[in-house]
Write a protein that holds these residues in place. Structure first.
Motif, PDB file in Angstrom:
ATOM      1  N   ILE A 190     -27.064 -12.869 -34.168  1.00 39.99           N
ATOM      2  CA  ILE A 190     -27.735 -14.207 -34.568  1.00 39.99           C
ATOM      3  C   ILE A 190     -26.589 -14.597 -34.262  1.00 39.99           C
ATOM      4  O   ILE A 190     -25.020 -14.803 -33.792  1.00 39.99           O
ATOM      5  N   LYS A 191     -26.912 -15.747 -32.783  1.00 41.99           N
ATOM      6  CA  LYS A 191     -25.937 -16.679 -32.379  1.00 41.99           C
ATOM      7  C   LYS A 191     -25.093 -17.291 -33.972  1.00 41.99           C
ATOM      8  O   LYS A 191     -26.246 -18.354 -34.977  1.00 41.99           O
ATOM      9  N   HIS A 192     -23.686 -18.100 -33.874  1.00 42.42           N
ATOM     10  CA  HIS A 192     -22.855 -18.844 -34.624  1.00 42.42           C
ATOM     11  C   HIS A 192     -22.945 -20.268 -34.538  1.00 42.42           C
ATOM     12  O   HIS A 192     -21.782 -19.562 -33.873  1.00 42.42           O
ATOM     13  N   ASP A 193     -23.037 -20.976 -34.933  1.00 43.68           N
ATOM     14  CA  ASP A 193     -22.552 -22.321 -34.461  1.00 43.68           C
ATOM     15  C   ASP A 193     -20.912 -22.406 -35.412  1.00 43.68           C
ATOM     16  O   ASP A 193     -21.051 -22.976 -35.702  1.00 43.68           O
ATOM     17  N   GLY A 194     -20.896 -23.510 -34.108  1.00 45.60           N
ATOM     18  CA  GLY A 194     -19.381 -24.432 -34.236  1.00 45.60           C
ATOM     19  C   GLY A 194     -19.012 -25.183 -34.297  1.00 45.60           C
ATOM     20  O   GLY A 194     -18.071 -26.012 -34.031  1.00 45.60           O
ATOM     21  N   THR A 195     -20.571 -26.084 -33.678  1.00 45.93           N
ATOM     22  CA  THR A 195     -20.734 -27.580 -33.976  1.00 45.93           C
ATOM     23  C   THR A 195     -20.035 -28.799 -34.841  1.00 45.93           C
ATOM     24  O   THR A 195     -19.786 -29.231 -35.211  1.00 45.93           O
ATOM     25  N   TYR A 196     -20.915 -27.784 -36.264  1.00 48.20           N
ATOM     26  CA  TYR A 196     -20.547 -28.983 -37.374  1.00 48.20           C
ATOM     27  C   TYR A 196     -19.836 -27.795 -38.852  1.00 48.20           C
ATOM     28  O   TYR A 196     -20.061 -26.793 -38.322  1.00 48.20           O
ATOM     29  N   ASN A 197     -19.098 -28.758 -39.548  1.00 49.10           N
ATOM     30  CA  ASN A 197     -18.867 -27.664 -40.337  1.00 49.10           C
ATOM     31  C   ASN A 197     -19.519 -28.105 -41.746  1.00 49.10           C
ATOM     32  O   ASN A 197     -21.030 -28.355 -41.765  1.00 49.10           O
ATOM     33  N   ALA A 198     -18.945 -27.189 -43.111  1.00 50.32           N
ATOM     34  CA  ALA A 198     -20.101 -27.281 -43.997  1.00 50.32           C
ATOM     35  C   ALA A 198     -20.378 -28.361 -44.775  1.00 50.32           C
ATOM     36  O   ALA A 198     -21.293 -28.066 -45.102  1.00 50.32           O
ATOM     37  N   GLY A 199     -19.620 -29.102 -44.388  1.00 54.06           N
ATOM     38  CA  GLY A 199     -20.148 -30.741 -44.605  1.00 54.06           C
ATOM     39  C   GLY A 199     -21.333 -31.436 -44.281  1.00 54.06           C
ATOM     40  O   GLY A 199     -21.255 -32.412 -44.523  1.00 54.06           O
ATOM     41  N   GLY A 200     -21.223 -31.106 -43.277  1.00 53.09           N
ATOM     42  CA  GLY A 200     -22.068 -31.782 -42.111  1.00 53.09           C
ATOM     43  C   GLY A 200     -21.395 -32.475 -41.109  1.00 53.09           C
ATOM     44  O   GLY A 200     -21.917 -33.184 -40.136  1.00 53.09           O
ATOM     45  N   TYR A 201     -20.175 -33.208 -40.726  1.00 49.19           N
ATOM     46  CA  TYR A 201     -18.717 -33.555 -40.306  1.00 49.19           C
ATOM     47  C   TYR A 201     -19.386 -32.979 -38.770  1.00 49.19           C
ATOM     48  O   TYR A 201     -18.703 -31.299 -38.537  1.00 49.19           O
ATOM     49  N   LEU A 202     -19.412 -33.508 -37.781  1.00 49.65           N
ATOM     50  CA  LEU A 202     -18.925 -33.057 -36.476  1.00 49.65           C
ATOM     51  C   LEU A 202     -17.970 -32.535 -36.236  1.00 49.65           C
ATOM     52  O   LEU A 202     -16.600 -33.595 -36.313  1.00 49.65           O
ATOM     53  N   ARG A 203     -17.171 -31.408 -36.101  1.00 51.03           N
ATOM     54  CA  ARG A 203     -15.982 -31.401 -35.774  1.00 51.03           C
ATOM     55  C   ARG A 203     -15.056 -31.965 -34.458  1.00 51.03           C
ATOM     56  O   ARG A 203     -15.692 -32.105 -33.150  1.00 51.03           O
ATOM     57  N   LYS A 204     -13.812 -31.770 -34.443  1.00 49.36           N
ATOM     58  CA  LYS A 204     -13.278 -32.958 -34.194  1.00 49.36           C
ATOM     59  C   LYS A 204     -12.984 -32.867 -32.097  1.00 49.36           C
ATOM     60  O   LYS A 204     -12.522 -31.225 -32.736  1.00 49.36           O
ATOM     61  N   GLY A 205     -13.510 -33.624 -31.738  1.00 52.12           N
ATOM     62  CA  GLY A 205     -13.398 -32.241 -29.974  1.00 52.12           C
ATOM     63  C   GLY A 205     -14.694 -31.704 -29.353  1.00 52.12           C
ATOM     64  O   GLY A 205     -14.660 -31.667 -28.554  1.00 52.12           O
ATOM     65  N   VAL A 206     -15.657 -31.926 -30.317  1.00 54.33           N
ATOM     66  CA  VAL A 206     -17.242 -30.842 -29.923  1.00 54.33           C
ATOM     67  C   VAL A 206     -18.276 -31.909 -29.499  1.00 54.33           C
ATOM     68  O   VAL A 206     -17.976 -32.733 -30.679  1.00 54.33           O
ATOM     69  N   THR A 207     -18.618 -31.565 -28.838  1.00 55.57           N
ATOM     70  CA  THR A 207     -20.064 -32.151 -28.341  1.00 55.57           C
ATOM     71  C   THR A 207     -21.213 -32.167 -29.221  1.00 55.57           C
ATOM     72  O   THR A 207     -21.271 -30.838 -29.965  1.00 55.57           O
ATOM     73  N   PRO A 208     -21.723 -33.067 -29.734  1.00 53.36           N
ATOM     74  CA  PRO A 208     -22.716 -32.996 -30.942  1.00 53.36           C
ATOM     75  C   PRO A 208     -23.718 -32.288 -29.967  1.00 53.36           C
ATOM     76  O   PRO A 208     -24.680 -32.620 -29.140  1.00 53.36           O
ATOM     77  N   THR A 209     -24.965 -31.301 -31.092  1.00 48.16           N
ATOM     78  CA  THR A 209     -25.643 -30.576 -30.654  1.00 48.16           C
ATOM     79  C   THR A 209     -26.463 -30.443 -31.653  1.00 48.16           C
ATOM     80  O   THR A 209     -25.937 -29.774 -32.211  1.00 48.16           O
ATOM     81  N   ASP A 210     -28.443 -30.114 -31.448  1.00 46.84           N
ATOM     82  CA  ASP A 210     -28.457 -29.221 -32.027  1.00 46.84           C
ATOM     83  C   ASP A 210     -29.935 -28.103 -31.770  1.00 46.84           C
ATOM     84  O   ASP A 210     -30.681 -27.607 -32.068  1.00 46.84           O
ATOM     85  N   ASP A 211     -29.415 -27.988 -30.013  1.00 45.40           N
ATOM     86  CA  ASP A 211     -30.036 -26.590 -29.550  1.00 45.40           C
ATOM     87  C   ASP A 211     -28.857 -25.190 -29.222  1.00 45.40           C
ATOM     88  O   ASP A 211     -27.537 -25.796 -29.140  1.00 45.40           O
TER      89      ASP A 211
END
Length: 288
Positions: free
Chosen positions: A160-181
């Protein structure tokens, strides 16, 4: 004091009492270690810990990871870079002193987007709101044992691919490009069913739902498998709800649990200090 261990639920968690973590003997620590290995999550109430005490206890389990990269980067108390602040409280400049705010934190496994995820996390309560902010834990070994045969067949031997874009609160991690792909998202691939390195048990390993992907399937097929897995894993029979008190310390195994947090009144104060035990091994697939 005599150390006692009482199961918190059939699938996950135990309360360990009769222990003062500031003065912890080797036999008492051995009892805590056994309880954690047997129940995946342990609760120790009524502790009175300084940050130094919290770090000393945490380091008995291994080396520590630095705090995760959250919506405002890595936030620690001054002078304590290995402690991570979870809080909605604002400082004198109106900036949050911690991460995750007062909203819901969805089901997740800490930092599973890394190739070497942390073995464990600890959370210690310093201030809590009058209500809300409860933390829920899910026993992923019990959920794996109870997987329907057809669903288990669909994920055995797959990652399974584990995503590092957003944290558990739904916030975009600092310095990460937003994506839902899922294919474009940063993150790691891990076995859907891993072998727990300490007890050898099969463990369902999902991480978090957003931007997940099961290899070998179309996007639609993967989404259907993931929906079935998440529906199963979060059934009431696998879950424990923790209602916080001041001085609670909770420690969980990131390899065999998931957790989430209820929202709470944003005008109330909640301050938690968290530590994280560095991963001792990369996740390895379970082989029957």
């Amino acid at each position: 004091m005599t150390v006692t261990v009482r199961a918190a639920s059939p699938a996950v968690g135990a309360e360990v009492s009769g222990v003062d973590l500031r003065r912890l003997s080797e036999p008492d620590f051995a009892a805590i270690l056994r309880a954690w290995a047997d129940h995946s999550m342990i609760l120790l109430r009524g502790q009175q810990l300084s940050d130094d005490d919290l770090l000393a206890f945490s380091r008995r389990f291994g080396d520590l990871d630095p705090p995760p990269n959250q919506e405002r980067g890595r936030i620690s108390p001054p002078g304590y870079p290995d402690i991570y602040v979870v809080s909605n409280v604002l400082d004198a400049n109106g900036d949050p002193i911690g991460a995750l705010g007062a909203g819901e934190a969805v089901w997740h496994t800490d930092m599973s987007y890394l190739d070497w995820p942390p073995d464990a996390s600890m959370l210690y309560s310093l201030e809590i709101p009058p209500s809300g902010g409860n933390t829920w834990f899910c026993g992923m070994q019990a959920a794996c044992d109870a997987l329907p045969a057809d669903l288990r067949t669909r994920i055995e031997g797959r990652r399974i691919k584990h995503d590092g874009t957003y944290n558990a609160g739904g916030y975009l991690r600092k310095g990460v490009t937003p994506t839902d792909d899922p294919m474009a998202a940063p993150g790691a691939w891990h076995p859907a069913i891993l072998k727990h390195p300490a007890n050898g048990r099969a463990t369902l390993y999902l991480g978090r739902r957003r931007n997940s992907y099961v290899e070998g399937y179309s996007r639609a097929e993967s989404d259907a498998v993931l929906e079935a897995l998440w529906t199963h894993a979060t059934e009431h029979r696998f879950v424990y709800e923790h209602v916080w008190r001041l001085g609670d310390l909770v420690m969980w195994d990131n390899r065999s649990t998931m957790h989430r947090r209820d929202p709470f009144d944003g005008t109330a104060r909640r301050i938690m200090h968290r530590t994280q035990i560095k991963g001792s091994a990369r996740p390895v697939a379970f082989a029957a």
